[in-house]
Motif scaffolding. Structure first.
Motif, PDB file in Angstrom:
ATOM      1  N   GLU A  73     -51.084   4.975  22.650  1.00  0.00           N
ATOM      2  CA  GLU A  73     -50.515   3.629  22.520  1.00  0.00           C
ATOM      3  C   GLU A  73     -51.250   2.839  21.444  1.00  0.00           C
ATOM      4  OE1 GLU A  73     -47.817   2.557  23.844  1.00  0.00           O
ATOM      5  OE2 GLU A  73     -47.465   4.316  25.099  1.00  0.00           O
ATOM      6  N   LEU A  74     -52.568   2.914  21.447  1.00  0.00           N
ATOM      7  CA  LEU A  74     -53.344   2.220  20.416  1.00  0.00           C
ATOM      8  C   LEU A  74     -53.027   2.786  19.039  1.00  0.00           C
ATOM      9  CD1 LEU A  74     -56.996   1.093  20.473  1.00  0.00           C
ATOM     10  CD2 LEU A  74     -56.283   2.652  18.652  1.00  0.00           C
ATOM     11  N   THR A  75     -52.946   4.110  18.934  1.00  0.00           N
ATOM     12  CA  THR A  75     -52.665   4.740  17.648  1.00  0.00           C
ATOM     13  C   THR A  75     -51.295   4.330  17.127  1.00  0.00           C
ATOM     14  OG1 THR A  75     -54.046   6.627  18.286  1.00  0.00           O
ATOM     15  CG2 THR A  75     -52.555   6.933  16.432  1.00  0.00           C
ATOM     16  N   ILE A  76     -50.291   4.308  18.005  1.00  0.00           N
ATOM     17  CA  ILE A  76     -48.942   3.886  17.615  1.00  0.00           C
ATOM     18  C   ILE A  76     -48.970   2.455  17.079  1.00  0.00           C
ATOM     19  CG2 ILE A  76     -46.664   3.275  18.532  1.00  0.00           C
ATOM     20  CD1 ILE A  76     -47.104   5.642  20.541  1.00  0.00           C
ATOM     21  N   ALA A  77     -49.635   1.580  17.809  1.00  0.00           N
ATOM     22  CA  ALA A  77     -49.685   0.173  17.403  1.00  0.00           C
ATOM     23  C   ALA A  77     -50.352   0.017  16.045  1.00  0.00           C
ATOM     24  CB  ALA A  77     -50.418  -0.649  18.458  1.00  0.00           C
ATOM     25  N   ARG A  78     -51.441   0.743  15.821  1.00  0.00           N
ATOM     26  CA  ARG A  78     -52.156   0.618  14.546  1.00  0.00           C
ATOM     27  C   ARG A  78     -51.311   1.157  13.394  1.00  0.00           C
ATOM     28  NH1 ARG A  78     -54.637  -2.000  17.667  1.00  0.00           N
ATOM     29  NH2 ARG A  78     -56.899  -1.975  18.050  1.00  0.00           N
ATOM     30  N   ILE A  79     -50.633   2.278  13.597  1.00  0.00           N
ATOM     31  CA  ILE A  79     -49.803   2.852  12.535  1.00  0.00           C
ATOM     32  C   ILE A  79     -48.674   1.900  12.161  1.00  0.00           C
ATOM     33  CG2 ILE A  79     -48.176   4.705  11.972  1.00  0.00           C
ATOM     34  CD1 ILE A  79     -49.894   6.555  13.745  1.00  0.00           C
ATOM     35  N   LEU A  80     -47.948   1.400  13.153  1.00  0.00           N
ATOM     36  CA  LEU A  80     -46.790   0.551  12.872  1.00  0.00           C
ATOM     37  C   LEU A  80     -47.199  -0.799  12.295  1.00  0.00           C
ATOM     38  CD1 LEU A  80     -44.546   1.308  15.985  1.00  0.00           C
ATOM     39  CD2 LEU A  80     -44.225   2.106  13.637  1.00  0.00           C
ATOM     40  N   THR A  81     -48.226  -1.407  12.851  1.00  0.00           N
ATOM     41  CA  THR A  81     -48.680  -2.699  12.329  1.00  0.00           C
ATOM     42  C   THR A  81     -49.115  -2.571  10.885  1.00  0.00           C
ATOM     43  OG1 THR A  81     -49.384  -3.428  14.522  1.00  0.00           O
ATOM     44  CG2 THR A  81     -50.341  -4.568  12.641  1.00  0.00           C
ATOM     45  N   PHE A  82     -49.809  -1.486  10.576  1.00  0.00           N
ATOM     46  CA  PHE A  82     -50.292  -1.291   9.206  1.00  0.00           C
ATOM     47  C   PHE A  82     -49.138  -1.026   8.251  1.00  0.00           C
ATOM     48  CE2 PHE A  82     -52.827   1.102   5.944  1.00  0.00           C
ATOM     49  CZ  PHE A  82     -53.683   0.061   5.628  1.00  0.00           C
ATOM     50  N   ALA A  83     -48.184  -0.221   8.677  1.00  0.00           N
ATOM     51  CA  ALA A  83     -47.033   0.065   7.821  1.00  0.00           C
ATOM     52  C   ALA A  83     -46.196  -1.185   7.568  1.00  0.00           C
ATOM     53  CB  ALA A  83     -46.170   1.146   8.451  1.00  0.00           C
ATOM     54  N   ASP A  84     -46.121  -2.084   8.556  1.00  0.00           N
ATOM     55  CA  ASP A  84     -45.283  -3.279   8.448  1.00  0.00           C
ATOM     56  C   ASP A  84     -46.000  -4.469   7.821  1.00  0.00           C
ATOM     57  OD1 ASP A  84     -43.272  -1.858   9.669  1.00  0.00           O
ATOM     58  OD2 ASP A  84     -43.598  -2.721  11.659  1.00  0.00           O
ATOM     59  N   ARG A  85     -47.296  -4.349   7.563  1.00  0.00           N
ATOM     60  CA  ARG A  85     -48.071  -5.491   7.080  1.00  0.00           C
ATOM     61  C   ARG A  85     -47.571  -5.945   5.705  1.00  0.00           C
ATOM     62  NH1 ARG A  85     -54.492  -4.903   6.957  1.00  0.00           N
ATOM     63  NH2 ARG A  85     -54.063  -4.788   9.199  1.00  0.00           N
ATOM     64  N   PRO A  86     -47.285  -7.253   5.549  1.00  0.00           N
ATOM     65  CA  PRO A  86     -46.876  -7.746   4.226  1.00  0.00           C
ATOM     66  C   PRO A  86     -48.015  -7.575   3.218  1.00  0.00           C
ATOM     67  CG  PRO A  86     -46.379  -9.348   5.940  1.00  0.00           C
ATOM     68  CD  PRO A  86     -47.275  -8.309   6.570  1.00  0.00           C
ATOM     69  N   ARG A  87     -47.646  -7.185   2.019  1.00  0.00           N
ATOM     70  CA  ARG A  87     -48.645  -7.003   0.965  1.00  0.00           C
ATOM     71  C   ARG A  87     -48.129  -7.604  -0.326  1.00  0.00           C
ATOM     72  NH1 ARG A  87     -48.997  -2.410   4.192  1.00  0.00           N
ATOM     73  NH2 ARG A  87     -51.127  -2.095   4.967  1.00  0.00           N
ATOM     74  N   GLY A  88     -49.033  -7.723  -1.281  1.00  0.00           N
ATOM     75  CA  GLY A  88     -48.671  -8.292  -2.569  1.00  0.00           C
ATOM     76  C   GLY A  88     -47.728  -7.381  -3.332  1.00  0.00           C
ATOM     77  N   LYS A  89     -47.289  -7.835  -4.465  1.00  0.00           N
ATOM     78  CA  LYS A  89     -46.279  -7.117  -5.236  1.00  0.00           C
ATOM     79  C   LYS A  89     -46.759  -5.756  -5.694  1.00  0.00           C
ATOM     80  CE  LYS A  89     -47.507  -9.409  -9.616  1.00  0.00           C
ATOM     81  NZ  LYS A  89     -46.975 -10.236 -10.724  1.00  0.00           N
ATOM     82  N   ASP A  90     -48.096  -5.565  -5.816  1.00  0.00           N
ATOM     83  CA  ASP A  90     -48.609  -4.277  -6.254  1.00  0.00           C
ATOM     84  C   ASP A  90     -48.322  -3.175  -5.240  1.00  0.00           C
ATOM     85  OD1 ASP A  90     -49.536  -5.374  -8.535  1.00  0.00           O
ATOM     86  OD2 ASP A  90     -51.620  -5.568  -7.862  1.00  0.00           O
ATOM     87  N   HIS A  91     -48.105  -3.565  -3.957  1.00  0.00           N
ATOM     88  CA  HIS A  91     -47.878  -2.586  -2.917  1.00  0.00           C
ATOM     89  C   HIS A  91     -46.490  -2.701  -2.322  1.00  0.00           C
ATOM     90  CE1 HIS A  91     -52.032  -1.551  -3.282  1.00  0.00           C
ATOM     91  NE2 HIS A  91     -52.470  -2.666  -2.751  1.00  0.00           N
ATOM     92  N   ASP A  92     -45.598  -3.445  -2.929  1.00  0.00           N
ATOM     93  CA  ASP A  92     -44.248  -3.581  -2.407  1.00  0.00           C
ATOM     94  C   ASP A  92     -43.465  -2.292  -2.629  1.00  0.00           C
ATOM     95  OD1 ASP A  92     -44.734  -6.105  -1.570  1.00  0.00           O
ATOM     96  OD2 ASP A  92     -43.815  -7.106  -3.313  1.00  0.00           O
TER      97      ASP A  92
END
Length: 295
Positions: A276-295
């Motif tokens: 459960e912790l691993t799932i949450a960390r993967i999804l939160t990180f993938a969904d995190r807004p980032r600057g244009k360099d990582h869009d």
């Protein structure tokens, strides 16, 4: 230099493994798709589950494992993104190796090219983490993010690692009523994992010869090339890493390390032990807004 391919020692052991592998993969959620991707070193089996659209999550298992070991994570990950799990070409699984692997990053590039994946959230555990980190070092343009779960490649494997493996193997022979207690003492989740998942792992460890060279830690200059948003989760009781030292080196050298966490009480089998912790960390990180360099 690798000069041989992974193989089972007998036809009987290969057949026993195949039956156990099919039972393990039956634990994956439905619908489940399987792809066979041709590469220079053989045919690579990849499984897919999840929603049809979005940048996919690609999962790389640890040494001696296969795609079935992700069974407890796939359904929840797949509700948000397409999920692909790769059977490493030189581990026992659904892949068929025909030539020695001289460059794991080149092999992974061919797999993703064959699947038509241009931008992925790559997740690797243990040896899979070493491979994922290597793809970050190579500077591939395919990586949207990189999640490393108790990975190889950050530190030299400690001398005590083999002793832990031996202790875990001996504990597998203990009475079932002893195993939960031994799992806590040894931080060895395999002792309490579902038998369907452990059966192919155990058969592979006994009868499969991967002909894999030791995986050294990446040197400082290589880690400085990992220019992709990265997160690292390390088990507080990892048998592969010294947690604080591993994260200190990662913070010092990986330019785009956004998150680093020691998971208290967890062992090396982090994604299976704390799904459960691993799932949450993967999804939160993938969904995190980032600057244009990582869009």
């Amino acid at each position: 230099m690798r000069t041989k391919t992974g193989t089972f020692t007998t036809k009987q052991s290969a057949s026993a493994f195949e039956r156990a592998y099919e039972r393990a993969m039956a634990l994956w959620p439905s619908p489940q798709e399987a792809f066979d991707v041709d590469t220079d070193v053989g045919m690579t089996r990849v499984y897919r589950h999840g929603v049809p659209d979005g940048d996919p999550i690609v999962l790389l298992h640890g040494h001696g494992g296969n795609a079935s070991t992700w069974y407890a994570l796939v359904e929840q990950l797949g509700r948000r993104r397409p999920v692909y799990a790769v059977d490493t070409i030189d581990d026992p699984g659904g892949s068929i190796q025909t030539r020695p692997v001289r460059d794991t990053s080149a092999w992974l590039e061919q797999v993703m090219e064959g699947l038509g994946l241009d931008r992925v959230h790559l997740v690797g555990h243990s040896y899979g983490g070493w491979m994922a980190l290597g793809l970050g070092v190579s500077g591939t343009g395919r990586l949207a993010t990189l999640t490393l779960l108790d990975p190889g490649g950050l530190l030299k494997v400690p001398k005590t690692f083999l002793a832990h493996l031996v202790a875990g193997a001996l504990a597998m022979q203990a009475p079932a009523t002893w195993k939960p207690g031994l799992a806590k003492i040894l931080a060895e989740h395999g002792l309490v994992e579902r038998p369907e998942i452990m059966a192919p792992v155990i058969l592979g460890s006994r009868w499969f010869r991967p002909h894999r060279l030791p995986t050294p830690p990446y040197i400082d200059g290589e880690l400085r090339k990992v220019n992709v948003p990265t997160q690292i989760l390390v088990g507080g009781r990892s048998r592969l890493l010294r947690p604080a030292a591993a994260l200190e080196r990662a913070h010092r050298l990986i330019p785009d390390l956004e998150r680093a966490e020691i998971v208290a009480g967890a062992g090396h089998g982090l994604p299976q032990e704390r799904p459960e912790l691993t799932i949450a960390r993967i999804l939160t990180f993938a969904d995190r807004p980032r600057g244009k360099d990582h869009d």
